[in-house]
Motif scaffolding. Structure first.
Motif, PDB file in Angstrom:
ATOM      1  N   MET A  79      15.785  -5.002   1.072  1.00 57.85           N
ATOM      2  CA  MET A  79      15.722  -3.584   0.239  1.00 57.85           C
ATOM      3  C   MET A  79      15.102  -2.664   1.008  1.00 57.85           C
ATOM      4  SD  MET A  79      14.171  -2.840  -3.341  1.00 57.85           S
ATOM      5  CE  MET A  79      12.382  -2.692  -3.166  1.00 57.85           C
ATOM      6  N   GLU A  80      15.633  -1.368   1.093  1.00 56.65           N
ATOM      7  CA  GLU A  80      15.064  -0.460   1.932  1.00 56.65           C
ATOM      8  C   GLU A  80      14.537   0.569   0.837  1.00 56.65           C
ATOM      9  OE1 GLU A  80      16.439   1.126   5.979  1.00 56.65           O
ATOM     10  OE2 GLU A  80      17.429   2.426   4.470  1.00 56.65           O
ATOM     11  N   ILE A  81      13.090   0.685   1.240  1.00 56.09           N
ATOM     12  CA  ILE A  81      12.571   1.841   0.286  1.00 56.09           C
ATOM     13  C   ILE A  81      12.307   3.046   0.911  1.00 56.09           C
ATOM     14  CG2 ILE A  81      10.442   2.301  -0.750  1.00 56.09           C
ATOM     15  CD1 ILE A  81       9.798  -0.333  -1.771  1.00 56.09           C
ATOM     16  N   ARG A  82      13.038   4.044   0.090  1.00 59.04           N
ATOM     17  CA  ARG A  82      13.038   5.411   0.537  1.00 59.04           C
ATOM     18  C   ARG A  82      12.274   6.399   0.008  1.00 59.04           C
ATOM     19  NH1 ARG A  82      18.540   5.535   3.405  1.00 59.04           N
ATOM     20  NH2 ARG A  82      18.091   7.771   3.600  1.00 59.04           N
ATOM     21  N   THR A  83      11.702   7.384   0.751  1.00 61.07           N
ATOM     22  CA  THR A  83      10.882   8.395   0.006  1.00 61.07           C
ATOM     23  C   THR A  83      11.584   9.539   0.579  1.00 61.07           C
ATOM     24  OG1 THR A  83       9.461   8.172   2.012  1.00 61.07           O
ATOM     25  CG2 THR A  83       8.844   7.141  -0.260  1.00 61.07           C
ATOM     26  N   ASP A  84      12.632   9.510   1.462  1.00 64.89           N
ATOM     27  CA  ASP A  84      13.124  10.750   1.944  1.00 64.89           C
ATOM     28  C   ASP A  84      14.562  11.133   0.944  1.00 64.89           C
ATOM     29  OD1 ASP A  84      14.560   8.774   2.582  1.00 64.89           O
ATOM     30  OD2 ASP A  84      15.267   9.584   4.352  1.00 64.89           O
ATOM     31  N   LEU A  88       4.048   4.059   2.977  1.00 68.64           N
ATOM     32  CA  LEU A  88       5.154   4.989   2.809  1.00 68.64           C
ATOM     33  C   LEU A  88       4.834   6.515   3.314  1.00 68.64           C
ATOM     34  CD1 LEU A  88       6.195   3.719  -0.724  1.00 68.64           C
ATOM     35  CD2 LEU A  88       7.412   3.355   1.298  1.00 68.64           C
ATOM     36  N   ARG A 106       6.666   7.840   6.303  1.00 68.21           N
ATOM     37  CA  ARG A 106       7.946   7.419   6.772  1.00 68.21           C
ATOM     38  C   ARG A 106       8.890   7.725   5.816  1.00 68.21           C
ATOM     39  NH1 ARG A 106       4.119   3.591   8.120  1.00 68.21           N
ATOM     40  NH2 ARG A 106       4.136   3.051  10.370  1.00 68.21           N
ATOM     41  N   PRO A 107      10.068   8.108   6.078  1.00 68.28           N
ATOM     42  CA  PRO A 107      11.091   8.366   5.064  1.00 68.28           C
ATOM     43  C   PRO A 107      11.537   7.160   4.419  1.00 68.28           C
ATOM     44  CG  PRO A 107      11.951   8.640   7.498  1.00 68.28           C
ATOM     45  CD  PRO A 107      10.512   8.316   7.350  1.00 68.28           C
ATOM     46  N   ALA A 108      11.383   5.978   5.149  1.00 70.37           N
ATOM     47  CA  ALA A 108      11.876   4.752   4.703  1.00 70.37           C
ATOM     48  C   ALA A 108      11.099   3.305   5.188  1.00 70.37           C
ATOM     49  CB  ALA A 108      13.342   4.703   4.789  1.00 70.37           C
ATOM     50  N   VAL A 109      11.030   2.334   4.320  1.00 68.98           N
ATOM     51  CA  VAL A 109      10.779   1.090   4.723  1.00 68.98           C
ATOM     52  C   VAL A 109      11.733   0.007   4.409  1.00 68.98           C
ATOM     53  CG1 VAL A 109       8.458   1.915   4.973  1.00 68.98           C
ATOM     54  CG2 VAL A 109       9.248   0.715   2.750  1.00 68.98           C
ATOM     55  N   GLN A 110      11.852  -0.995   5.335  1.00 73.13           N
ATOM     56  CA  GLN A 110      12.721  -2.042   4.775  1.00 73.13           C
ATOM     57  C   GLN A 110      12.108  -3.264   4.426  1.00 73.13           C
ATOM     58  OE1 GLN A 110      16.208  -1.496   6.719  1.00 73.13           O
ATOM     59  NE2 GLN A 110      16.922  -2.908   5.371  1.00 73.13           N
ATOM     60  N   LEU A 111      12.189  -3.653   3.152  1.00 75.46           N
ATOM     61  CA  LEU A 111      11.601  -5.136   2.776  1.00 75.46           C
ATOM     62  C   LEU A 111      12.574  -6.112   3.023  1.00 75.46           C
ATOM     63  CD1 LEU A 111      10.014  -2.792   1.148  1.00 75.46           C
ATOM     64  CD2 LEU A 111       9.820  -4.223  -0.617  1.00 75.46           C
ATOM     65  N   LYS A 130      -1.836   3.866  -6.228  1.00 69.67           N
ATOM     66  CA  LYS A 130      -1.874   3.790  -4.817  1.00 69.67           C
ATOM     67  C   LYS A 130      -1.029   2.740  -4.227  1.00 69.67           C
ATOM     68  CE  LYS A 130      -5.938   2.609  -4.010  1.00 69.67           C
ATOM     69  NZ  LYS A 130      -7.604   2.359  -3.685  1.00 69.67           N
ATOM     70  N   GLU A 131      -0.924   1.697  -5.135  1.00 66.89           N
ATOM     71  CA  GLU A 131      -0.116   0.509  -4.550  1.00 66.89           C
ATOM     72  C   GLU A 131       1.242   0.376  -5.434  1.00 66.89           C
ATOM     73  OE1 GLU A 131      -2.647  -2.468  -5.781  1.00 66.89           O
ATOM     74  OE2 GLU A 131      -3.697  -2.794  -3.682  1.00 66.89           O
ATOM     75  N   LEU A 132       2.050  -0.016  -4.513  1.00 66.88           N
ATOM     76  CA  LEU A 132       3.535   0.046  -5.041  1.00 66.88           C
ATOM     77  C   LEU A 132       4.004  -1.630  -5.209  1.00 66.88           C
ATOM     78  CD1 LEU A 132       6.158   1.367  -5.425  1.00 66.88           C
ATOM     79  CD2 LEU A 132       6.751   0.895  -2.976  1.00 66.88           C
ATOM     80  N   GLU A 162       0.788  -1.124  -0.042  1.00 65.85           N
ATOM     81  CA  GLU A 162      -0.145   0.115  -0.060  1.00 65.85           C
ATOM     82  C   GLU A 162       0.928   1.302   0.013  1.00 65.85           C
ATOM     83  OE1 GLU A 162      -3.625   0.452   1.198  1.00 65.85           O
ATOM     84  OE2 GLU A 162      -3.911  -1.515   0.815  1.00 65.85           O
ATOM     85  N   ARG A 163       0.334   2.138  -0.702  1.00 64.31           N
ATOM     86  CA  ARG A 163       1.286   3.501  -0.722  1.00 64.31           C
ATOM     87  C   ARG A 163       1.304   4.049   0.519  1.00 64.31           C
ATOM     88  NH1 ARG A 163       3.909   7.109  -1.954  1.00 64.31           N
ATOM     89  NH2 ARG A 163       3.910   8.707  -3.637  1.00 64.31           N
TER      90      ARG A 163
END
Lengths: 744, 464
Positions: B206-211, A222, A225-230, B191-193, A218-219
């Motif tokens: 993997m780290e997904i960053r939006t910053d 994110l 949060r600045p980051a999420v870890q998969l 809406k979905e990644l 889900e978008r």
């Protein structure tokens, strides 16, 4: 030791120093990966490098500072409790092990509900299953958990995971479990998404296939949060630090069965209560859960290779009576061995005491139990031989599990992946083909496609309680199978076990046995996987290129959303309709009553319903059927109803597990009479009596219903009034029952 | 060839094409020459590159007229220091097509592609060095997202939806933070990644960053890029198509992005106690074939495709002048904390006022302001957090707050300018008032006029 533990306790939580650290150990995995072995002995008692699994778990808990352990037993409860009684755990100070028995649990969720009812858990507790091998220190994770709890009461659980190799092949080689994906907020360690491919890939459809290839997040995850870890290179250790609220959550959500599939998912998707799960990564320490045969094999090897120190073969934590010698390249020999001089014991091997091995036998990478007799020129490789096994000359065993008391006659060949359950006999010169499972217990044939847990319920109820001797059980099996056989000599199929052999071959109906067996994955399978993956990769790449702007992302979405909204709205209506449809199929003879029960059960799970909902819906369907018949007067209607109840009452009875369910039926009946089928109103009392006569509704339920209504308002009491005489009679009858009851 | 044999391609944009910057950019004032802190925009980038001893530049400008203007500037400003070649390409070419167009000019092993509107103090050399060290197919520069949200709504009338919310990128990095696993701008994600499992399987983590944002500075391996561009005509845009394509292929070929994480403990002797070097215990597989197969699958020969990321350290500045809002922000920043980029000398009032500037009595120029050469101001003017260009004539009692005034602008008495941009040669007549406006070059704002949130420009000069 005692001193150390008490300091530990004060370390952990100052305000809760008086509460001992508790753990709940589920001595039942509610799964059946180890069948047929687990039909005769519970999984937690199976020997892992010659020590029952549960002893590893208890030893770890004791050394990690846990003071009170509740062992929850379900299947084979007697065996587990008697093991605990005779173990040294009962005599330890500062460490109490209390068994909790319950027969009718079919899942971890049920078990936790029972534990909640008992009210034994007072503070934060550790939830694990009895097949966990670990040497991790709990200090750090408990500290993190409790500090988090102080700040945020909603942080109810901390889940422990361990990093492992990312590639699926290595992953599967290691523990045989499916790909797991955790999404974690790196700064707070909060778990945001839990996803294991096994669940997603259940049914084949295009949507599932894309799910198998893509993870959809889900978008909104994110958004703030600045980051999420998969993380997909992780392994869930099934070690959870839980707050007492977790038990309440299980009680409130009676449909939670599986710890991960239901509970974790449920919490993550629930935005109203806002409960949070956090994660903890073990670094350096060992933790693994043995949930299938491959995991069994891998963990065995890790123990032999000393990753689990101090839980290693030469430290006798569970049974200190025999000494053990450790040689180079991890060869462990217990005292009291009889080895012929020409015997070759290869690396990474454990041999138990009292075992004798004759000339020219070669053993490598294997675990040999105690009291085994092994002939000459035998080859044993990568196998697990338990206690008191007799292996005659020239036998070859590769990557197999051989249980207690098995007898392998001369020149038998056991191919990779084979499981021989207790006391099986393999005849001379016979070759057991790869991945066979042989047991003296006859395989019960269950419905396929039925839910895992339900299936297990049947299995459990069939075997629980006594620990029948395998032979006896085997005879039972053959009797029901074929009337001709005499109980004295069950006729084993020589094609399955060879001449003079004993045992039934179990068919699993799955062709992916190789995935979870103790044998290494055959090279051709690996090639297959690699090829398939590369192909999928190319396909994906090609598809991506054709839709360069990736419009397809948007297209797929709408359907999901619509589905869910609609579901929420008319869930109960749909459910009732579906049950009625199922029932009508039984009436027309399209499907058997047995199937209806199964299908309603699966509906129940699909719609998150309880048994009382099922009973209510079923009862509604019954009355609808009765009302369909030709009827002009109430008398005819009553007549029809009686007919229907006579025929289908037993089916309804299947869903009445509890008095509450029966009361639900009565409440539904009232509702029907006041709303959609008013014609039943005049005959309410008569139908009620009929329900009683046919043993559908018990008198306790009727009396409880009446007394509950006592306090309601007048409009609510119409039907109670109508049945006043009948209820009075019931009450008198039950009173007089005690004295010896003369009135009829 | 430069010291590191890196060629640099600067995509400098054109004249008047960028709608985001209307009406600032015109045929006479290409984007590259837009004054930022009283200096042409591109000069900052050239100096940044020069600081990393990168002296071979290929500046690509859309449209010939603009190219001539840019060339004139560069050759006059840097003629003795750099080898700069300015080439023009047709307008409306997308970035990947531009690369195709100039492909024959690329000869070095690696080249940098950088957007001409980049303002930064991140050492480009470090990006290039990482690229070399990792032998990567592409290395992207990522930096922390600037806080653009603060001055929301200061955009002009012609602004599109995009400019209202800062387009943030969604970037996936591996655990070492050095490998790029995923790149998408959030505009392209619904809406979905969706993340491919195969990617996760290979990467593990993997780290997904939006910053972080993609700074639009990439180092490429020439051979690979040329091959991909030739074989895939569908690739139009560097960021949207080319980089994601390379990212996919680094995995598609089955290569591990991090060879260090490949099977390393296979067959090694495990320690006697539980001290593990952060890995899993040895996989004990008997049967050599299997293990060799596994090995082959997991640690295939290092693929030519490896996508890396250089994540700038948090304190570094990085901004792109690609929207009106960003233009305002960058000017404010350049007069304030990033004054070091300009190499101007800061006065004791914490501002930069050229020595030839003339100020009337009681006129105040606040801190974080710039006033260019030869500008004159009447009495009682107030200038706060603004940049005033060269040779401006400003009357009395004029207030300029939070704004940019370019060169040769005439502002009559009693005008008020807030959060606006006034382009060169514009004329603001008496008592006119502007708030959140852009005034195009040579535009005349009538006396007593009041404007809010408008873009004012001469018709014939507008780009469309």
């Amino acid at each position: 030791m005692a001193v150390k533990r008490s300091t530990r306790a004060t370390d952990i939580g100052d305000d809760e120093a008086d509460v001992p650290l508790q753990a709940v150990l589920l001595a039942d995995s509610f799964a059946q990966q180890f069948r047929p072995i687990t039909d005769e002995r519970p999984k937690v008692l199976l020997p892992l490098v010659n020590v029952p699994m549960i002893d590893y778990t208890l030893e770890w808990l004791a050394s990690a500072g846990v003071e009170e352990v509740f062992v929850f037993c379900c299947a084979h409860a007697k065996q587990v409790t008697s093991h605990l009684e005779h173990s040294r755990w009962t005599s330890q100070s500062n460490f109490t092990v209390t068994p909790i028995e319950s027969r009718d649990c079919v899942s971890a969720g049920d078990a936790l509900r029972v534990i909640d009812q008992r009210g034994v858990v007072r503070g934060d507790f550790i939830l694990i299953s009895g097949d966990t091998v670990s040497n991790m220190s709990l200090k750090e994770v408990l500290k993190e958990h409790q500090e988090r709890r102080k700040k945020d009461k909603l942080a109810v659980m901390t889940m422990v995971y361990r990093r492992c190799k990312p590639h699926p092949l290595i992953y599967q080689t290691r523990l045989g479990s499916e790909q797991l994906l955790l999404v974690v907020d790196p700064s707070t360690k909060q778990l945001l998404h839990y996803d294991s491919l096994k669940e997603a890939g259940g049914r084949e459809s295009t949507k599932q296939q894309t799910l198998a290839r893509q993870v959809v997040l889900e978008r909104s995850l994110l958004a703030d949060r600045p980051a999420v870890q998969l993380c997909s290179d992780v392994q869930d250790c099934y070690i959870d630090i839980c707050s007492p609220e977790v038990l309440l959550l299980f009680t409130d959500n009676f449909d939670y069965q599986h710890l991960r599939r239901d509970f974790v998912r449920g919490l993550l998707s629930d935005e109203i209560l806002g409960n949070k799960i956090h994660t903890y990564e073990i670094i350096g320490d060992y933790a693994a859960r043995i949930d299938n045969l491959r995991a069994y094999d891998v963990v065995s090897k890790d123990i032999i290779h000393r990753w689990t120190y101090p839980m290693v073969p030469d430290i006798r934590f569970a049974s200190p009576e025999t000494g053990i010698k450790i040689g180079r390249s991890n060869i462990y020999k217990e005292d009291g061995l009889v080895l012929a001089p020409t015997t070759i014991i290869g690396p990474s091997t454990v041999v138990g005491s009292g075992t004798s091995i004759s000339d020219n036998t070669i053993i490598r990478n294997s675990v040999i139990g105690r009291g085994c007799t092994i002939g000459s020129n035998v080859v044993i490789e990568g196998s697990h031989i338990w206690n008191n096994v007799t292996i005659c000359d020239n036998v070859q065993i590769r990557h197999a599990v051989v249980c207690d008391g098995v007898n392998l006659k001369a020149r038998a060949i056991i191919q990779p992946g084979v499981v021989l359950s207790f006391k099986v006999v393999i005849g001379e010169d016979f070759t057991v083909p790869a991945y066979s499972k042989i047991s003296l217990v006859l395989q019960r044939h269950e419905e396929e496609n039925s839910d895992e847990e339900l299936e297990y319920a049947e299995a459990a109820s069939g075997v629980t309680g006594s620990s029948p001797s395998p032979l006896y059980d085997g005879m039972n099996g053959s009797q029901t199978d074929d009337g001709e056989e005499t109980p004295q000599s069950p006729r084993w199929d020589p094609l399955q076990v060879g001449l003079g052999g004993a045992g039934y071959k179990w068919s699993t109906g799955q062709d992916d046995e190789w995935r979870h067996s103790v044998a290494p994955i055959p090279p051709e399978k690996i090639k297959e996987i690699v090829a398939r993956e590369e192909e999928a990769e190319l396909e994906d790449a090609a598809r991506d290129m054709t839709t360069s702007s990736r419009k397809d992302n948007v297209e797929e979405q709408p359907e999901d959303d619509d589905d869910e909204d609609a579901d929420e709205e008319d869930d109960s209506l749909f459910f009732d309709k579906e049950v009625e449809a199922l029932f009508s199929r039984a009436v027309t003879g399209e499907s058997s009553a047995e199937n209806v029960v199964l299908e309603v059960n699966s509906l129940k799970l699909a719609y998150d319903r309880s048994f009382s909902d099922c009973a209510g819906a079923m009862f509604r369907a019954l009355l609808n059927l009765a009302a369909q018949g030709p009827q002009t007067t109430s008398r005819e209607l009553l007549q029809n109803t009686k007919q229907v109840l006579l025929q289908w009452g037993p089916l309804l009875r299947r869903f009445l597990k509890h008095q509450d369910d029966e009361m639900e039926v009565l409440l539904v009946f009232e509702e029907i009479c006041t709303e959609d089928k008013k014609e039943y109103a005049p005959v309410f009392a008569s139908v009620l009596q009929e329900l009683y006569d046919k043993d559908v509704i018990s008198e306790e339920a009727i009396i409880a219903w009446a007394s509950e209504k006592q306090h309601g308002d007048e409009a609510d009491k119409i039907f109670v009034k109508q049945c006043e005489r009948f209820i009075q009679w019931l009450q008198e009858a039950s009173e007089e029952d005690d004295e010896g009851g003369e009135e009829a | 060839m430069g010291a590191m044999s890196f060629q640099v391609v600067v995509l400098a944009g054109g004249g008047g094409l960028s709608k985001e910057l209307f009406p600032l950019v015109t045929k006479d004032l290409p984007k590259a020459l837009l004054p930022v802190g009283n200096r042409p925009l591109i000069s900052y980038l050239v100096e940044l590159l020069e600081a990393s001893y990168i002296k071979d530049l290929l500046v690509v400008v859309a449209s010939e007229e603009a190219a001539t203007l840019v060339e004139n500037f560069i050759s006059s400003a840097f003629y003795d220091r750099l080898r700069v070649e300015v080439v023009s390409v047709p307008e409306e070419l997308e970035t990947a097509d531009v690369l195709r167009k100039i492909s024959h000019r690329l000869t070095a092993d690696d080249f940098l592609v950088v957007s001409g509107d980049l303002m930064s103090d991140i050492p480009v050399g470090a990006v290039a060095a990482l690229h070399r060290r990792k032998d990567a197919a592409v290395t992207a520069l990522l930096c922390g997202r600037p806080n653009l949200k603060s001055s929301e709504g200061s955009t002009g009338a012609s602004s599109k939806d995009k400019t209202k919310q800062p387009v943030s990128d969604i970037i996936g990095l591996d655990s070492s933070q050095e490998h790029l696993l995923f790149l998408a701008s959030s505009g392209n994600v619904g809406k979905e990644l969706k993340v491919r499992r195969s990617l996760l399987r290979i990467a593990g983590n993997m780290e997904i960053r939006t910053d972080l944002v993609d700074a639009h500075l990439y180092a490429f391996k020439r051979v690979i890029v040329q091959e991909v561009l030739d074989s895939r005509p569908g690739i139009k845009c560097i960021k949207r198509d080319l980089v994601p394509y390379l990212i996919r292929w680094q995995l598609g070929l089955g290569a591990t992005p991090a060879p260090a994480s490949a099977v390393s403990d296979e067959g090694s002797d495990p320690p006697r106690a539980g001290s593990v070097e952060n890995g899993a215990p040895a996989v004990s597989i008997s049967g050599d074939e299997v293990s060799s197969l596994l090995q082959r699958v997991c640690s295939i020969d290092p693929s030519p495709f490896k996508c890396c990321a250089y994540v700038a350290s948090p304190g570094k500045y990085c901004a792109r002048v690609n929207t009106l809002q960003a233009y305002g922000e960058v000017n404010r920043a350049i007069a304030d904390e990033m004054i070091s980029l300009t190499q101007y000398e800061v006065s004791s009032h914490n501002n930069v006022v050229h020595e030839t500037a003339v100020m009337g009595s009681k006129t105040t120029v606040g801190p974080h302001c710039m006033v260019g050469e030869g500008s004159q101001m009447g009495d009682k003017c107030k200038i706060k957090r603004s940049v005033v260009g060269r040779h401006c004539r400003i009357g009395s009692n004029v207030t300029i707050v939070n704004s940019v005034v370019m060169n040769y602008v005439t502002i009559d008495d009693n005008c008020s300018i807030q959060s606006s941009v006034v382009c060169s040669n514009a004329h603001l007549q008496e008592r006119s008032s502007l708030k959140d406006c852009q005034v195009g070059a040579s535009y005349v704002v009538g006396a007593n006029q009041e404007y809010r949130e408008e873009a004012l420009a001469k018709k014939e000069k507008s780009s469309s």
